[in-house]
Write a protein that holds these residues in place. Structure first.
Motif, short mmCIF file in Angstrom:
data_model
loop_
_atom_site.label_atom_id
_atom_site.label_comp_id
_atom_site.label_asym_id
_atom_site.label_seq_id
_atom_site.Cartn_x
_atom_site.Cartn_y
_atom_site.Cartn_z
N GLN A 134 0.84 -1.21 0.00
CA GLN A 134 0.00 0.00 0.00
C GLN A 134 0.87 1.26 0.00
O GLN A 134 0.53 2.26 -0.63
CB GLN A 134 -0.93 -0.01 1.22
CG GLN A 134 -2.04 -1.04 1.08
CD GLN A 134 -2.86 -1.21 2.35
OE1 GLN A 134 -2.36 -0.98 3.45
NE2 GLN A 134 -4.10 -1.62 2.21
N ALA A 152 2.02 1.84 -3.44
CA ALA A 152 0.93 2.43 -4.23
C ALA A 152 0.76 3.91 -3.88
O ALA A 152 0.56 4.75 -4.76
CB ALA A 152 -0.37 1.66 -4.00
N ALA A 153 0.86 4.22 -2.58
CA ALA A 153 0.70 5.62 -2.14
C ALA A 153 1.75 6.51 -2.79
O ALA A 153 1.48 7.65 -3.19
CB ALA A 153 0.80 5.71 -0.62
N ALA A 170 3.08 6.08 -5.63
CA ALA A 170 2.74 6.27 -7.04
C ALA A 170 1.52 7.17 -7.23
O ALA A 170 1.45 7.92 -8.20
CB ALA A 170 2.51 4.91 -7.70
N ASP A 171 0.54 7.13 -6.29
CA ASP A 171 -0.69 7.92 -6.51
C ASP A 171 -0.80 9.16 -5.64
O ASP A 171 -1.89 9.62 -5.39
CB ASP A 171 -1.99 7.12 -6.24
CG ASP A 171 -1.89 5.65 -6.36
OD1 ASP A 171 -1.21 5.23 -7.30
OD2 ASP A 171 -2.50 4.95 -5.53
N GLY A 172 0.30 9.66 -5.13
CA GLY A 172 0.23 10.92 -4.39
C GLY A 172 -0.37 10.78 -2.99
O GLY A 172 -0.89 11.75 -2.45
N GLY A 173 -0.28 9.60 -2.38
CA GLY A 173 -0.80 9.42 -1.02
C GLY A 173 0.19 9.88 0.05
O GLY A 173 -0.14 9.92 1.23
N TYR A 192 11.21 11.14 -3.25
CA TYR A 192 9.98 11.94 -3.29
C TYR A 192 10.10 13.11 -2.31
O TYR A 192 9.75 14.26 -2.64
CB TYR A 192 8.76 11.05 -2.94
CG TYR A 192 7.56 11.84 -2.54
CD1 TYR A 192 6.76 12.46 -3.50
CD2 TYR A 192 7.25 12.04 -1.19
CE1 TYR A 192 5.67 13.24 -3.13
CE2 TYR A 192 6.17 12.80 -0.81
CZ TYR A 192 5.39 13.41 -1.77
OH TYR A 192 4.34 14.19 -1.41
#
Ligand code: C2E
Ligand code: MG
Ligand code: MG
Length: 388
Positions: free
Chosen positions: A140, A143-144, A146-149, A203
């Motif tokens: 997760q 994924a965060a 990658a999707d700006g979480g 990031y």
């Protein structure tokens, strides 16, 4: 059979289906056939040679043997007792443990189905739950990323003598879709267990460089943004080159990004010394974070030319109530001065604490009294008063 050498003559069984397991074996010499009954017939599952581990499955999951091991020729084996294997498994990464348990369970189910005896019930061990939970969180987090979480907050540092904001510390945040905000204490540690810390760190650097540009433009004077870097990131090749490329691309003076390395992690002094030297060659500054808490870098401090020491917040917590704690902070201020490092005291929450630090001649204060970590937008919205 305890530890030690086991000799078997050709045709002798090492163990039989249904036996309670106590030992696994390493086959040193000879050949062993693994057989299981399938609806009354004997089925050969494997023929193993020197170097093979035999009978470890039943020892790992403490279930009766599901196969028979028979010496095909005269054999020599070394016994591995259960405690020895259990200790290895217990000290392994929980994710590896979960993978092992899962694989074993599936193998057993398949074997029992093959033997026409149905499948073994799936029992989740607490270990497995931990391992699976970590793997879920890890994917997760991936994924965060990658999707700006993920998000970065900035906490101001006060220059005590001038009373002005000197810079910020970038602190990463993760808002989990179900669990809400997760502390970096939890997910950074998780990311550090794998190479995931590297893209997370990149990031943060990217975001912090962009924010530094905006803070400096809004203030119209030099400011710095400090970024936390963990030991694992330092070991990844090319970290500094990538950071410098970002700093330059954002048009920032090199000194406006500071690197914070936490003392709570073990780190080879030689690696650290090399890294600090390289940072200095490129005009970047390095701070030792959580000073006083971890692996004592004190013994190495003479050859680790940190630009800044950041005193852990536990010191300021007890400073006003315990004279010895105050004496220690005083001594740290003197130490920092002696090695020409600037000193930041973290976790300053009250005006009395700040006044005491000012009295001691401390350079910077960071903490809720000065400001909590905030988003870039909310800081920029009050730039006029913040940077006055
Ligand atoms: P740290 O670098 O020592 O950061 C200071 C922590 O103290 C932050 O917690 C901050 O919110 C908290 N803090 C600041 N002022 C006060 C105060 O007055 N009172 C109290 N009680 N707490 C205060 P946070 O943001 O939860 O970060 C925890 C740790 O996670 C950081 O400790 C740092 O080691 C790590 N971390 C955060 N962001 C990153 C990152 O981008 N990369 C890496 N590698 N580690 C990070
Ligand atoms: Mg820090
Ligand atoms: Mg700290």
């Amino acid at each position: 059979m305890g530890g030690g050498l086991v000799r078997l003559a050709a045709g002798q069984a090492l163990f039989r289906e249904g036996d309670a397991p106590t030992t696994a074996f390493i086959l040193e010499r000879g050949q062993v056939e693994i057989r299981a009954r399938q609806r009354g017939r004997e089925l050969v599952l494997a023929v193993l040679g020197p170097g093979a581990i035999i009978g470890e499955m039943a020892v790992i999951d403490e279930a009766p043997r599901t196969a028979t091991a028979m010496a095909l020729v005269d054999c020599e084996l070394i016994a591995l007792d259960r405690a020895q294997i259990a200790e290895r498994i217990a000290s392994s990464d929980p994710i590896i443990r979960a993978l092992l348990q899962g694989t074993l369970q599936r193998y057993r189910s398949a074997l029992l189905a093959l033997q026409g005896r149905g499948s073994a019930p799936a029992v989740a061990e607490p270990d497995e739950a931990l391992g699976v939970g970590k793997m879920r969180l890890e994917s997760q987090l991936r994924a965060a990323l990658a999707d700006g979480g993920l998000d970065v907050r900035y906490q101001p540092l006060l220059d005590i003598p001038s009373g002005r904001i000197a810079g910020f510390e970038a602190l990463v945040r993760w808002t989990h879709p179900e669990r809400g905000p997760i502390s970096p204490e939890e997910f950074i540690a998780l990311a550090e267990e794998t190479s995931l810390i590297v893209p997370v760190g990149e990031y943060v650097f990217d975001t912090a460089c962009a924010a530094a540009r905006e803070f400096i433009d809004a203030a119209g004077r030099p400011l710095f943004v400090a970024v936390n870097v963990s030991a694992r990131q330092l070991r990844a090749p090319g970290l500094l080159e990538r950071v410098i490329a970002r700093v330059d691309a954002a048009g920032l003076p090199r000194g406006s990004i500071k690197i914070e390395i936490t003392e709570s992690q073990a780190m080879e002094p030689v690696l650290m010394q090399g890294f600090i030297g390289l940072c200095h060659d490129h005009g970047m500054r390095v701070a030792l974070d959580d000073f006083g808490t971890g692996y004592s870098h004190l013994a190495q401090l003479h050859r680790l030319p940190f630009d800044t020491l950041k005193v852990d917040q536990s010191f300021v917590r007890s400073m006003l109530s315990e004279p010895r704690a105050m004496a220690i902070v005083e001594a740290i201020v003197a130490l920092a001065r002696a090695i020409r490092a600037t000193l930041v005291v973290e976790g300053v929450e009250t005006a009395d604490e700040l006044a005491a630090l000012r009295g001691l001649g401390c350079d910077y204060a960071q903490g809720w009294l000065v400001g909590k970590p905030e988003t870039r937008d909310s800081l920029l919205a009050r730039a006029a008063s913040l940077f006055a």
